[in-house]
Scaffold this active site. Sequence first.
Site, PDB file in Angstrom:
ATOM      1  CB  SER A  12      35.259   9.075  10.543  1.00 17.61           C
ATOM      2  OG  SER A  12      36.036   7.937  10.841  1.00 17.61           O
TER       3      SER A  12
ATOM      4  CG  ASP B  32      37.832  14.720  16.152  1.00 16.23           C
ATOM      5  OD1 ASP B  32      37.270  15.439  15.312  1.00 16.23           O
ATOM      6  OD2 ASP B  32      39.033  14.853  16.460  1.00 16.23           O
TER       7      ASP B  32
ATOM      8  CG  ASN C 214      35.021  17.600  11.448  1.00 13.44           C
ATOM      9  OD1 ASN C 214      35.585  18.408  10.705  1.00 13.44           O
ATOM     10  ND2 ASN C 214      35.683  16.854  12.321  1.00 13.44           N
TER      11      ASN C 214
ATOM     12  CG  HIS D 239      39.007  12.937  12.872  1.00 13.19           C
ATOM     13  ND1 HIS D 239      39.766  14.001  13.344  1.00 13.19           N
ATOM     14  CD2 HIS D 239      39.569  11.818  13.400  1.00 13.19           C
ATOM     15  CE1 HIS D 239      40.715  13.535  14.125  1.00 13.19           C
ATOM     16  NE2 HIS D 239      40.628  12.221  14.176  1.00 13.19           N
TER      17      HIS D 239
HETATM   18  C1  GRF Z   1      41.888  16.532   5.751  1.00  8.76           C
HETATM   19  O1  GRF Z   1      42.799  15.481   5.842  1.00  8.76           O
HETATM   20  C2  GRF Z   1      40.840  16.407   6.809  1.00  8.76           C
HETATM   21  O2  GRF Z   1      40.502  15.104   7.107  1.00  8.76           O
HETATM   22  C3  GRF Z   1      41.518  17.038   8.006  1.00  8.76           C
HETATM   23  O3  GRF Z   1      42.262  18.093   7.491  1.00  8.76           O
HETATM   24  C4  GRF Z   1      42.581  17.849   6.125  1.00  8.76           C
HETATM   25  C5  GRF Z   1      42.046  18.994   5.338  1.00  8.76           C
HETATM   26  O4  GRF Z   1      42.507  19.017   4.030  1.00  8.76           O
HETATM   27  N1  GRF Z   1      40.539  17.411   8.995  1.00  8.76           N
HETATM   28  P1  GRF Z   1      41.908  20.047   2.988  1.00  8.76           P
HETATM   29  O5  GRF Z   1      42.056  21.426   3.606  1.00  8.76           O
HETATM   30  O6  GRF Z   1      40.466  19.690   2.778  1.00  8.76           O
HETATM   31  O7  GRF Z   1      42.727  19.899   1.757  1.00  8.76           O
END
Ligand code: GRF
Length: 192
Positions: free
Chosen positions: A139, A148, A110, A112
């Site tokens: 991360s 997370d 994932n 985050h």
């Molecule tokens: C990213 O900032 C990611 O870190 C968070 O949600 C956002 C997703 O953006 N979990 P996208 O859908 O990849 O444009």
Amino acid sequence: MSAKTRTAILISGRGSNMVAIAKAAMADDYPAQIALVISNRPGALGLYAASKMGITAITVDHTAYKKRQDFEAELHAILTAHSIDFVVCAGFMRVLTADFVAKWESRMINIHPSLLPKYKGLNTHARAIAAGDSEHGASVHWVSEGVDEGKIIAQARLKITHSDTAETLAARLLPLEQALFPKALKQVLTTA
Ligand code: GRF
């Protein structure tokens, strides 16, 4: 050359990180093939982006299931039906149960938007600014039972400026995420 790992990306919205990974995966020497994109939200922009790139894009609307377990059973069935070996959560906004996580243990990562272990959960950019932090980041981590909390694979960082708002910080961080995530996926698939 060894076969690419059949990989699915789970999204909930825009899907810009998914696109960054899918683009990287076009290279012959990239270890993943993005075989499937699943969104839990119907009409997510990322679904269109995936289709345009020739990737099978499916909606599994979580609101159509009474229980979280039923939603996840469908998710798992689809992943299995598509012979998926690795799952990437990229802006996927559903908490996954311990059962589902166990099924994909060491096969699911994932991204985050914080320098974990700081700011698990939501509103990470605003929380970093409110805390007076001088830097922020993103991360990539293994998905584990605690949200997370999985082992960190790679991080990207940037300085917080005095004029930053949650929005400007998120916008400045996004390209760093898009660079980090494909590299981190490549790293875990080549060192596994
Ligand atoms: C990213 O900032 C990611 O870190 C968070 O949600 C956002 C997703 O953006 N979990 P996208 O859908 O990849 O444009």
